[in-house]
Design a protein around this motif. Structure first.
Motif, PDB file in Angstrom:
ATOM      1  N   GLN A  25      -2.642  68.285 -61.104  1.00 38.62           N
ATOM      2  CA  GLN A  25      -3.228  69.034 -62.209  1.00 38.62           C
ATOM      3  C   GLN A  25      -3.173  68.133 -63.442  1.00 38.62           C
ATOM      4  N   GLY A  26      -4.261  67.437 -63.724  1.00 38.31           N
ATOM      5  CA  GLY A  26      -4.274  66.433 -64.784  1.00 38.31           C
ATOM      6  C   GLY A  26      -4.852  66.928 -66.094  1.00 38.31           C
ATOM      7  N   THR A  27      -4.944  66.021 -67.043  1.00 37.01           N
ATOM      8  CA  THR A  27      -5.428  66.367 -68.381  1.00 37.01           C
ATOM      9  C   THR A  27      -6.917  66.709 -68.376  1.00 37.01           C
ATOM     10  N   THR A  28      -7.672  65.974 -67.569  1.00 32.04           N
ATOM     11  CA  THR A  28      -9.106  66.192 -67.583  1.00 32.04           C
ATOM     12  C   THR A  28      -9.605  66.939 -66.354  1.00 32.04           C
ATOM     13  N   SER A  29      -8.838  66.871 -65.270  1.00 34.06           N
ATOM     14  CA  SER A  29      -9.322  67.514 -64.052  1.00 34.06           C
ATOM     15  C   SER A  29      -8.157  67.928 -63.175  1.00 34.06           C
ATOM     16  N   THR A  30      -8.509  68.707 -62.155  1.00 30.61           N
ATOM     17  CA  THR A  30      -7.544  69.102 -61.135  1.00 30.61           C
ATOM     18  C   THR A  30      -8.035  68.540 -59.814  1.00 30.61           C
ATOM     19  N   ARG A  31      -7.164  67.810 -59.124  1.00 30.54           N
ATOM     20  CA  ARG A  31      -7.534  67.223 -57.848  1.00 30.54           C
ATOM     21  C   ARG A  31      -6.676  67.807 -56.741  1.00 30.54           C
ATOM     22  N   SER A  32      -7.292  68.107 -55.622  1.00 27.96           N
ATOM     23  CA  SER A  32      -6.537  68.508 -54.435  1.00 27.96           C
ATOM     24  C   SER A  32      -6.799  67.455 -53.375  1.00 27.96           C
ATOM     25  N   TYR A  72      -2.320  54.067 -65.154  1.00 28.73           N
ATOM     26  CA  TYR A  72      -3.372  53.959 -66.164  1.00 28.73           C
ATOM     27  C   TYR A  72      -4.399  55.062 -66.019  1.00 28.73           C
ATOM     28  N   GLY A  73      -4.243  56.124 -66.799  1.00 26.30           N
ATOM     29  CA  GLY A  73      -5.195  57.237 -66.798  1.00 26.30           C
ATOM     30  C   GLY A  73      -5.621  57.525 -68.228  1.00 26.30           C
ATOM     31  N   THR A  74      -5.626  58.794 -68.598  1.00 24.59           N
ATOM     32  CA  THR A  74      -5.948  59.198 -69.966  1.00 24.59           C
ATOM     33  C   THR A  74      -5.055  58.440 -70.951  1.00 24.59           C
ATOM     34  N   GLY A  75      -3.761  58.483 -70.671  1.00 28.50           N
ATOM     35  CA  GLY A  75      -2.781  57.630 -71.354  1.00 28.50           C
ATOM     36  C   GLY A  75      -2.181  56.735 -70.295  1.00 28.50           C
ATOM     37  N   THR A 110      -5.152  55.331 -73.613  1.00 31.63           N
ATOM     38  CA  THR A 110      -5.688  54.112 -72.973  1.00 31.63           C
ATOM     39  C   THR A 110      -7.062  54.466 -72.386  1.00 31.63           C
ATOM     40  N   GLY A 111      -7.082  55.176 -71.244  1.00 30.10           N
ATOM     41  CA  GLY A 111      -8.362  55.616 -70.686  1.00 30.10           C
ATOM     42  C   GLY A 111      -9.111  56.531 -71.645  1.00 30.10           C
ATOM     43  N   ALA A 112      -8.365  57.275 -72.457  1.00 29.71           N
ATOM     44  CA  ALA A 112      -9.003  58.183 -73.418  1.00 29.71           C
ATOM     45  C   ALA A 112      -9.849  57.410 -74.425  1.00 29.71           C
ATOM     46  N   VAL A 165     -11.591  54.750 -73.648  1.00 25.14           N
ATOM     47  CA  VAL A 165     -12.833  54.478 -72.910  1.00 25.14           C
ATOM     48  C   VAL A 165     -13.705  55.741 -72.909  1.00 25.14           C
ATOM     49  N   GLN A 166     -13.061  56.878 -72.729  1.00 25.66           N
ATOM     50  CA  GLN A 166     -13.806  58.142 -72.785  1.00 25.66           C
ATOM     51  C   GLN A 166     -14.428  58.349 -74.153  1.00 25.66           C
ATOM     52  N   TRP A 167     -13.719  57.936 -75.166  1.00 28.66           N
ATOM     53  CA  TRP A 167     -14.234  58.058 -76.538  1.00 28.66           C
ATOM     54  C   TRP A 167     -15.461  57.156 -76.732  1.00 28.66           C
ATOM     55  N   SER A 217     -20.824  55.865 -68.277  1.00 21.93           N
ATOM     56  CA  SER A 217     -19.668  56.290 -67.490  1.00 21.93           C
ATOM     57  C   SER A 217     -18.515  55.362 -67.828  1.00 21.93           C
ATOM     58  N   ALA A 218     -17.283  55.812 -67.528  1.00 23.08           N
ATOM     59  CA  ALA A 218     -16.103  55.018 -67.890  1.00 23.08           C
ATOM     60  C   ALA A 218     -16.164  53.616 -67.278  1.00 23.08           C
ATOM     61  N   ALA A 219     -16.589  53.538 -66.029  1.00 22.02           N
ATOM     62  CA  ALA A 219     -16.571  52.242 -65.344  1.00 22.02           C
ATOM     63  C   ALA A 219     -17.528  51.238 -65.993  1.00 22.02           C
ATOM     64  N   GLU A 220     -18.565  51.749 -66.649  1.00 23.77           N
ATOM     65  CA  GLU A 220     -19.540  50.843 -67.272  1.00 23.77           C
ATOM     66  C   GLU A 220     -18.953  50.065 -68.440  1.00 23.77           C
ATOM     67  N   GLY A 247      -3.745  54.467 -60.891  1.00 27.30           N
ATOM     68  CA  GLY A 247      -4.532  55.298 -61.802  1.00 27.30           C
ATOM     69  C   GLY A 247      -5.974  54.820 -61.915  1.00 27.30           C
ATOM     70  N   GLY A 248      -6.789  55.657 -62.534  1.00 27.05           N
ATOM     71  CA  GLY A 248      -8.241  55.452 -62.574  1.00 27.05           C
ATOM     72  C   GLY A 248      -8.673  54.121 -63.176  1.00 27.05           C
ATOM     73  N   MET A 249      -7.939  53.622 -64.181  1.00 22.64           N
ATOM     74  CA  MET A 249      -8.361  52.383 -64.839  1.00 22.64           C
ATOM     75  C   MET A 249      -8.125  51.140 -63.982  1.00 22.64           C
ATOM     76  N   THR A 250      -7.362  51.277 -62.886  1.00 27.14           N
ATOM     77  CA  THR A 250      -7.046  50.087 -62.094  1.00 27.14           C
ATOM     78  C   THR A 250      -8.215  49.619 -61.241  1.00 27.14           C
ATOM     79  N   THR A 251      -9.330  50.363 -61.236  1.00 29.19           N
ATOM     80  CA  THR A 251     -10.517  49.815 -60.566  1.00 29.19           C
ATOM     81  C   THR A 251     -11.259  48.867 -61.506  1.00 29.19           C
ATOM     82  N   ASN A 252     -10.752  48.709 -62.719  1.00 23.91           N
ATOM     83  CA  ASN A 252     -11.383  47.812 -63.691  1.00 23.91           C
ATOM     84  C   ASN A 252     -10.772  46.414 -63.553  1.00 23.91           C
ATOM     85  N   ASN A 253     -11.507  45.509 -62.940  1.00 21.99           N
ATOM     86  CA  ASN A 253     -10.964  44.171 -62.659  1.00 21.99           C
ATOM     87  C   ASN A 253     -10.757  43.340 -63.914  1.00 21.99           C
TER      88      ASN A 253
END
Ligand SMILES: Nc1ncnc2c1ncn2[C@@H]1O[C@H](COP(=O)(O)OP(=O)(O)OP(=O)(O)O)[C@@H](O)[C@H]1O
Ligand SMILES: [Mg+2]
Lengths: 502, 250
Positions: free
Chosen positions: A11-18, A265-268, A310-312, A314-316, A326-329, A411-417
């Protein structure tokens, strides 16, 4: 032998994952749903707890359906949650009395400054291992009790319940108004400013200090151990564990030995180092927190370097500036230039956490010239994540006396090489990513699976850990970034000074 | 212009005329602008309307460019975005297969590696993101060639380099292989890139149904092509690629 699976809810800041994992710790199914971010006033951030509960049920049911025909059975549920986000609800109706106050919310800033001026304020740091800051849950509870008419009296009568997100979910999963279990796990409790971090009990002096009635608080449970049965899912499942998301990631990275550390490495972003069963107090701006506790065993502690944005950032760039789709861009945009063009971004959107603890600091972009393009801004935004990591790693090295030899990341930002390579260069150490990027969920699954015997012990979990990628420092870049670090530090000082203006 | 199809040429002229007008045009105006009889123009516009390349204002009856046309250009998928969306399933595939995983996209006649997951044995390995692979000699390459005819044509223009004695260098043989790949939805390569190693790959589709990438595993031939392992490995690769396609569609 049929395969046994474990379901994790993150249950994260931006989404909920199962997510469903198998015994080898491999992802089998994943379902995700974002929830709305409410910003009713500047600095206020809220979530609707009922929306989050609905998303939890929905994604969990979907993930369970995804594996319904697979040759295995789901045998336990583990929960990881955004930490410090505070929910207050009515025991009789099950309805929240206000929206959840999110960990990024800064409305308690003035309240915390008042509390910090009290002569007995030293108590807080001493008992909790934390800083007296608006980032933690206790001041938020106090705010709700002050702001909602009649709330304090109702809380004292036991009519209102409170908790962090895992508490809210466990209560609902186990029946809600019909016999719901009101508990919190010890890692989440360690972030309220209300718990004595050595005894792991609610502390009467702290409850007095913050003006929070004991009657509304959940029972504190170990992170690994059955909390109850989730009856509100398509199949009933034992809830075998719950942890704050960052502690879950530490667990998922199998950092079970003192000295082992990870950064998520996610929202923070949050650097946590296991310090074993000893509580280590930081002298360099980190906090002491509970890492995890297996039922019947002593508590394990961690030193933590918390970075809010941190990731936030990028979202900004995406949502507020529209620089990317998108964030990855952000990586694509950042690669249009070779360097930051002299530009530094300090994303102190809601103050700075570790190691500065400057609640009034505000963000800034330093070094703007007409030469700077959006590509440089994108690069500077990514670099901000690297520089902030350097700040907390330096503090951790100083506290432990043992310099980090490699950083485990997830975390999500680790796909950023580009970012991962920058991190290796700015830290001067290899950066290692494990085979499961969804380490928060994996940790929750591990906790729950341990509780019901899917895995025999933490040693079995360690054997599941494998490296999926590694970035090695480039000595020339390391030297160049060492030379540039004072620039970053100067920018940070300016952002703190900006907030201090009266 | 010998060899061109007249109606397509006329349709293109109509579209250009609408663009030049800077907005909407009526059928009479359009007929005059392109020098065609009104009935012919009307017939062309009806077909363009049916495929979504033009839209008609219900009030005025005038024609503008259609959303279908704009959609054609949005097939482009950012490589970093693709990696980010594929990451969970690439991890899971590496864990399941015990092999290194690569996700490739077309780069001219070659394949560029946009994501690479190490073989999960914790041995020292180098990250190969950004590396170029020969399309005709790799499984990911064959998947892309099969799904992207333009890429196949670009490759067939030049000689096919022999990287090993097993590399397919005869364009006719390669084209026959690509035909088979299209039919069954996966590609294999054995000793064709480096002796002793092989690969299995499957297509990743974008939301519009275009092949946007190829997800594949690679490893020692005796491991990948052992009778006991081969069908299971193929199924894993196909499943993981399908999961990424589903992720992109959502
Ligand atoms: N390729 C990328 N490059 C840079 N940032 C990225 C990239 N992919 C994701 N992000 C950022 O990472 C964050 C998402 O990562 P992740 O899902 O791990 O975050 P999270 O903190 O777990 O989310 P939540 O707060 O909901 O728990 C977002 O802030 C996003 O901007
Ligand atoms: Mg998270």
């Amino acid at each position: 032998m049929t395969e046994r699976y474990v379901l994790a809810v993150d249950q994260g800041t931006t989404s909920t994952r199962s997510i469903v994992f198998d015994r080898a710790g491999r992802l089998v199914a994943v379902r995700q749903r974002e929830h709305r971010q409410h910003f009713p006033r500047p600095g206020w951030v809220e979530h609707d707890p009922e929306e989050i509960w609905a998303n939890t049920q929905l994604t969990a049911a979907q993930a369970l359906r995804d594996v319904a025909s697979a040759p295995g059975q789901v045998v336990a549920l583990g929960i990881a949650n955004q930490r410090e986000t505070t929910v207050v609800w009515d025991r009789a109706t099950g309805r929240p009395v206000v929206n959840a106050l999110v960990w990024q919310d800064t409305r308690t800033g003035p309240l915390v400054e008042q509390l910090a001026a009290r002569p007995d304020a030293g108590l807080v740091r001493e008992r909790t291992g934390l800083e007296l800051a608006g980032y933690f849950a206790g001041p938020r509870l106090r705010w709700v009790l002050d702001a909602v008419p009649g709330a304090r009296a109702r809380a004292e009568r036991g009519e209102l319940l409170c908790g962090t997100m895992e508490s809210w979910l466990v209560w609902n999963l186990t029946g809600g108004t019909d016999g719901g279990v009101h508990v919190t796990d010890v890692t989440n409790a360690s972030r309220t400013l209300l718990m004595d971090v050595r005894t792991c009990r609610w502390d009467p002096d702290l409850l007095d200090f913050f003006g929070v009635p004991a009657a509304m608080l959940p029972g504190i449970c170990p992170s690994v151990g059955v909390l109850g049965t989730a009856r509100a899912l398509p199949v009933p499942l034992p809830i075998g564990g719950a942890l704050g998301d960052q502690q879950a990631a530490l667990f998922g990275q199998t950092c079970f030995a003192p000295g082992e550390a990870k950064c998520t490495y996610g929202t923070g972003s949050f650097l946590l180092q296991n310090t074993g069963t000893d509580l280590v107090r930081s002298r360099h701006g980190l906090i002491s927190t509970v890492a995890y506790q297996l039922a019947g065993e002593p508590v394990h502690y961690a030193l933590e370097g918390s970075i809010a944005v941190t990731g936030a950032l990028v979202q900004w760039l995406r949502d507020s500036l529209g620089l990317i789709g998108s964030a990855a861009e952000v990586e694509t945009l950042a690669r249009t230039v070779a360097d930051n063009g002299g530009c530094y971004v300090v994303p102190a959107f809601s103050g700075l956490l570790a190691p500065h603890w400057a609640g009034r600091a505000r963000g800034l972009v330093a070094g703007l010239t007409s030469y700077v393009t959006k590509g440089h801004l994108a690069r500077a935004a990514l670099e901000a994540t690297g520089w902030q990591t350097r700040d907390v790693v330096r503090a951790m090295d100083a506290d432990s006396g043992l310099p980090l030899t490699a950083l485990r990341v997830d975390g999500g930002m680790t796909t950023n090489n580009l970012l991962m390579q920058f991190l290796a260069d700015v830290l001067g150490t290899p950066v290692v990513r494990p085979m499961v990027g969804e380490t928060v969920s994996l940790g929750a699954a591990y906790a729950a699976g341990l509780a019901v015997g899917v895995w025999s012990d933490t040693g079995a979990l360690r054997r599941n850990w494998h490296r999926s990628a590694q970035w090695s420092p480039d000595p020339r870049r390391v030297a160049a970034l060492d030379a540039a670090y004072p620039e970053w530090e100067r920018a940070v000082r300016l952002s703190i000074a900006w907030g201090e203006r009266a | 212009m010998p060899g061109t199809v007249q109606s397509i040429e006329r349709a293109a002229t109509l579209l250009h005329a609408i663009v030049e007008s800077g907005g909407q045009m009526g059928v009479t105006e359009l007929a005059a602008a392109v020098g065609l009889p009104k009935t012919t123009t009307h017939g062309l516009l009806r077909t363009l309307l049916a495929v979504g390349f033009v839209e008609q204002d219900p009030r005025t009856g005038r024609y503008a460019l259609g959303a279908g046309l704009l959609g054609l250009g949005s097939r482009y998928l950012d490589a970093n975005e693709l990696r980010s969306r594929a990451s969970n399933w690439a991890d899971s595939l590496a864990g399941r297969s015990g092999c290194a995983v690569r996700l490739g996209t077309p780069a001219g006649p070659q394949v560029v590696v946009v994501h690479h997951v190490f073989r999960p044995d914790d041995s020292p390995q180098e990250l190969e993101v950004g590396a170029l692979l020969p399309a005709h000699a790799t499984a990911v390459g064959k998947v892309l060639l099969a799904g992207r005819p333009a890429m196949a044509r670009a490759l067939a223009d030049g000689p096919l380099e022999a990287l090993t004695a097993r590399t397919v260098v005869d364009p006719a043989v390669l084209l026959a292989q690509l035909q088979a790949v299209r039919g069954r939805g996966w590609a294999e390569q054995r000793d064709e890139y480096r002796l002793g190693t092989g690969g299995i790959a499957a297509p990743v589709y974008g939301p519009g149904g275009l092949v946007v990438g190829a997800l594949g595993i690679s490893g020692p031939v005796e491991r990948l092509f052992a009778d006991t392992a081969r069908p299971a490995l193929r199924a894993m690769v196909v499943e993981a690629a399908a999961a990424v396609s589903r992720e992109l569609a959502s």
